[in-house]
Design an enzyme around this catalytic site. Structure first.
Site, PDB file in Angstrom:
ATOM      1  N   CYS A 125       0.849  -1.194   0.000  1.00 15.32           N
ATOM      2  CA  CYS A 125       0.000   0.000   0.000  1.00 15.32           C
ATOM      3  C   CYS A 125       0.883   1.241   0.000  1.00 15.32           C
ATOM      4  CB  CYS A 125      -0.917   0.011   1.220  1.00 15.32           C
ATOM      5  SG  CYS A 125      -2.023   1.446   1.278  1.00 15.32           S
ATOM      6  N   CYS A 128      -0.394   3.858   2.869  1.00 17.20           N
ATOM      7  CA  CYS A 128      -0.060   3.530   4.262  1.00 17.20           C
ATOM      8  C   CYS A 128       1.389   3.093   4.434  1.00 17.20           C
ATOM      9  CB  CYS A 128      -0.982   2.430   4.774  1.00 17.20           C
ATOM     10  SG  CYS A 128      -2.740   2.868   4.753  1.00 17.20           S
ATOM     11  N   LYS A 132       0.831  -5.421   2.752  1.00 15.79           N
ATOM     12  CA  LYS A 132      -0.496  -5.842   3.188  1.00 15.79           C
ATOM     13  C   LYS A 132      -0.472  -7.304   3.640  1.00 15.79           C
ATOM     14  CE  LYS A 132      -3.011  -2.811   0.008  1.00 15.79           C
ATOM     15  NZ  LYS A 132      -3.981  -2.788  -1.125  1.00 15.79           N
ATOM     16  N   HIS A 138      -6.994  -1.744   1.555  1.00 13.19           N
ATOM     17  CA  HIS A 138      -7.048  -0.325   1.909  1.00 13.19           C
ATOM     18  C   HIS A 138      -8.463   0.193   1.704  1.00 13.19           C
ATOM     19  CE1 HIS A 138      -5.294   3.695   2.543  1.00 13.19           C
ATOM     20  NE2 HIS A 138      -6.245   4.088   1.702  1.00 13.19           N
ATOM     21  N   CYS A 142     -12.169   5.100   5.096  1.00 13.36           N
ATOM     22  CA  CYS A 142     -11.470   5.195   6.388  1.00 13.36           C
ATOM     23  C   CYS A 142     -10.033   5.689   6.231  1.00 13.36           C
ATOM     24  CB  CYS A 142     -11.462   3.838   7.088  1.00 13.36           C
ATOM     25  SG  CYS A 142     -13.102   3.211   7.502  1.00 13.36           S
ATOM     26  N   CYS A 145      -5.441   0.924   5.906  1.00 15.07           N
ATOM     27  CA  CYS A 145      -5.520  -0.497   5.570  1.00 15.07           C
ATOM     28  C   CYS A 145      -6.228  -1.230   6.706  1.00 15.07           C
ATOM     29  CB  CYS A 145      -4.126  -1.070   5.346  1.00 15.07           C
ATOM     30  SG  CYS A 145      -3.394  -0.608   3.752  1.00 15.07           S
ATOM     31  N   HIS A 152     -16.925  -1.694   3.520  1.00 17.35           N
ATOM     32  CA  HIS A 152     -17.224  -0.505   4.318  1.00 17.35           C
ATOM     33  C   HIS A 152     -18.734  -0.330   4.330  1.00 17.35           C
ATOM     34  CE1 HIS A 152     -16.330   3.414   6.204  1.00 17.35           C
ATOM     35  NE2 HIS A 152     -17.465   3.764   5.636  1.00 17.35           N
ATOM     36  N   CYS A 153     -19.314  -0.364   5.519  1.00 13.40           N
ATOM     37  CA  CYS A 153     -20.771  -0.320   5.649  1.00 13.40           C
ATOM     38  C   CYS A 153     -21.230   1.079   6.065  1.00 13.40           C
ATOM     39  CB  CYS A 153     -21.230  -1.345   6.684  1.00 13.40           C
ATOM     40  SG  CYS A 153     -23.027  -1.369   6.891  1.00 13.40           S
TER      41      CYS A 153
END
Length: 335
Positions: A125, A128, A132, A138, A142, A145, A152-153
């Site tokens: 990544c 970051c 990974k 990633h 947000c 990572c 993502h909810c």
């Protein structure tokens, strides 16, 4: 720069809107059920007490799991997966892509990394600056990572991943239970209001809509919960279901599938008494997972030398990756 910072602040504020919508619906359902139905409509005291008791158990469990899904921070890779100062300098000074890939390969040999990018390279990544771990991705929302990222909810305004996946599943299950209980107990009074056996009033409006809302949410949650149960049984994340993880030998959708029972234990833990309670019991630490093909694990230096994972005494990292290694190493395939 200021404009970009302002846009990010607005994004963070607006990201809470779906959560507020859910909170408002749940608070209204609480008022409609407790006050309009139980206190103002029901006349049988025993029925009233039984409904209120079971309802509040469902409500507490639903609220607890929803809270944990929202406010459990997404787990990120530890410092062992970050490039050291010397490795970072060497990587940035190297202009040839092939040489950069080779540098990452050398670093990854010391880490429990078995998955690869689609090109076959080590997954790295740039944002970051970390290698990974397996199943880590990633999240652009947000901006970090996330270990074993599922998705993502927006309804929990959080990344669903290793740290809160159990809580998310329990949230879905208790949401369904909440809706089913409301629909089952409201149904007879829904019919009585519908055929005008009960007098018109504010309670009629609340009971009718309570029935429709409970059924609507139950149907949508049923499909989502069923899909995630299938993912858990196969030991896949939502991202892995759409794009199979790539290993040295190529893509394999079942690369992490070690049998239904052990797949469940990875998420819920070995103590079944804690499966339905929103406390963290998932196995491991999210940095590595048992593979269906055990041969690839045997060639990794991590398993041959656990001492390299022990942290320094400064306490910057609590525990070591080796501490949670047992669930990932001692694995036998179920027939």
């Amino acid at each position: 720069m200021a404009l970009s910072r302002g846009l990010r602040c607005c994004q963070r504020v607006f990201s809470w809107i779906p959560v507020l919508i859910i909170a408002c619906v749940v608070l209204w359902s609480y008022y409609a059920y407790v006050f309009e139905l139980c206190l103002f409509t029901l006349t049988n005291t025993l029925e009233k007490v039984a409904y209120l008791l079971v309802f509040h158990v469902c409500f507490v469990m639903f609220s607890w799991t929803y809270w944990k899904s929202i406010f459990t921070p997404a787990a990120s890779p530890c410092k062992k997966f970050q490039l050291s100062y010397s490795d970072k300098q060497r990587y940035e000074m190297e202009e040839r892509p092939d040489a950069q890939k080779q540098i990452l390969v050398e670093i990854a040999k010391k880490l429990p990394i078995f998955s690869r990018a689609q090109s076959g390279a080590i997954r790295f990544c740039d944002r970051c600056q970390v290698l990974k771990p397996d199943r880590c991705h990633h999240c652009s929302v947000c901006e970090t990572c996330v270990l074993k990222m599922d998705h993502h909810c927006p309804w929990v305004n959080n990344c669903v991943g290793f740290a809160n996946y159990k809580f998310f599943l329990l949230f879905l299950s208790y949401s369904m239970l909440y809706c089913v209980f409301i629909a089952a107990t409201v149904f007879q009074y829904f019919l009585k209001f519908w055929v005008s056996e009960l007098p018109n009033g504010p309670a009629k409006f609340h009971v009718l809509f309570l029935m429709f809302v409970a059924l609507m949410f139950f149907v949508s949650l049923m499909f989502l919960f069923g899909y995630h149960c299938w993912l858990v049984a196969k030991n896949r994340s939502t991202l892995e279901a759409f794009s199979a993880p790539v290993f040295v030998n190529g893509p394999d959708r079942n690369g992490f599938n070690v049998g239904t029972r052990r797949n469940l234990q990875q998420v819920f833990g070995e103590d079944r008494r804690l499966w339905f309670i929103p406390v963290f019991t998932s196995q491991g630490n999210g940095h590595y997972f048992p593979l269906k093909n055990r041969n690839s694990e045997a060639h990794n230096p991590l398993l041959a030398n656990e001492d390299m994972w022990e942290e320094s005494e400064d306490g910057s990292e609590q525990g070591s990756l080796a501490e949670d290694q047992d669930p990932s190493v001692t694995i036998e395939m179920e027939e």
